[in-house]
Design a protein around this motif. Structure first.
Motif, PDB file in Angstrom:
ATOM      1  N   ASP A  73       0.618  -1.459  -0.122  1.00 26.50           N
ATOM      2  CA  ASP A  73      -0.159  -0.256   0.117  1.00 26.50           C
ATOM      3  C   ASP A  73       1.032   1.402   0.318  1.00 26.50           C
ATOM      4  N   ARG A  74      -0.353   2.479  -0.362  1.00 17.16           N
ATOM      5  CA  ARG A  74       0.917   3.749   0.034  1.00 17.16           C
ATOM      6  C   ARG A  74       1.986   3.407   1.129  1.00 17.16           C
ATOM      7  N   ASP A 135      -3.593   3.868  -4.870  1.00 18.89           N
ATOM      8  CA  ASP A 135      -5.286   3.298  -5.041  1.00 18.89           C
ATOM      9  C   ASP A 135      -4.796   2.679  -6.998  1.00 18.89           C
ATOM     10  N   ARG A 136      -4.286   3.533  -7.589  1.00 13.94           N
ATOM     11  CA  ARG A 136      -4.040   3.355  -9.522  1.00 13.94           C
ATOM     12  C   ARG A 136      -2.724   2.623  -9.411  1.00 13.94           C
ATOM     13  N   ARG A 138      -1.761  -0.850  -9.544  1.00 10.58           N
ATOM     14  CA  ARG A 138      -2.395  -1.849  -9.866  1.00 10.58           C
ATOM     15  C   ARG A 138      -1.809  -3.273 -10.742  1.00 10.58           C
TER      16      ARG A 138
END
Length: 184
Positions: A73-74, A135-136, A138
């Motif tokens: 995640d980030r 979140d982009r 992927r």
């Protein structure tokens, strides 16, 4: 989401490089110097490029490190990106060359290409993280695909990569499943 041109180019180059890794039954698509030339044709770099087998091996060697950015995640990406910048001894500077307006280079033009690729990708991910758009980042949603991509769509709804024909294939599968249920 729209990123500036050099960020998007670096992200696309990272995507292309990561997607050369073998997945499922696919084979490694960055083995030969000819494979490397194809990668460079799609993702041009300035500075010193030796185009020899040692350079191909060095670039192959950073792929799994870049791939990790799609598995976190980030917040978990930050230490990975910071390590890439530290290991590449990144020292950002503005440059203009080859018809491109001002943009950032963070390594010297004679640094090994694998180092420059890694640092450019890290700098691009800095922008993704700072824009709160992680979140982009992927992995393809197709059952049989592990390719990675960055979703540039306006509404962030892209689910499939561009490497295979995943979107069309999954839509056809869903259609066939619906039709089979209708005939039962």
């Amino acid at each position: 989401m729209v990123f500036i041109r050099d960020t998007q180019q670096s992200l696309m180059a990272a995507v292309h490089l990561v997607n050369t890794l073998p997945a499922f039954d696919d084979e490694d698509t960055l083995v030969t110097i000819a494979d490397f030339e194809k990668y460079l044709a799609m993702n041009p770099y300035s500075g010193t490029i030796r185009r020899d087998s040692d350079e191909v091996e060095a670039v192959r060697g950073i792929r799994s490190r870049l791939r990790q950015l799609w598995d976190v995640d980030r917040d978990s990406a930050v230490p990975l990106v910071n390590a890439m910048l530290r290991d590449g001894e990144a020292l950002p500077r503005l440059v203009r060359h080859d018809g491109y307006d001002w943009h950032v280079h963070a390594t010297s033009d004679d640094a090994p290409l694998a180092t420059r690729i890694l640092v450019e990708a890290a700098m691009a991910f800095v922008d993704v993280i700072r824009a709160d758009e992680y979140d982009r980042v992927r992995v393809c949603s197709a059952d049989d695909c592990e390719s990675v991509y960055i979703d540039y769509s306006k509404n962030g709804s892209k689910r499939y990569c561009d490497t295979g024909n995943c979107g069309n294939r999954m839509n056809v599968n869903a259609y066939r499943a619906r039709k089979a249920r209708e005939t039962v």
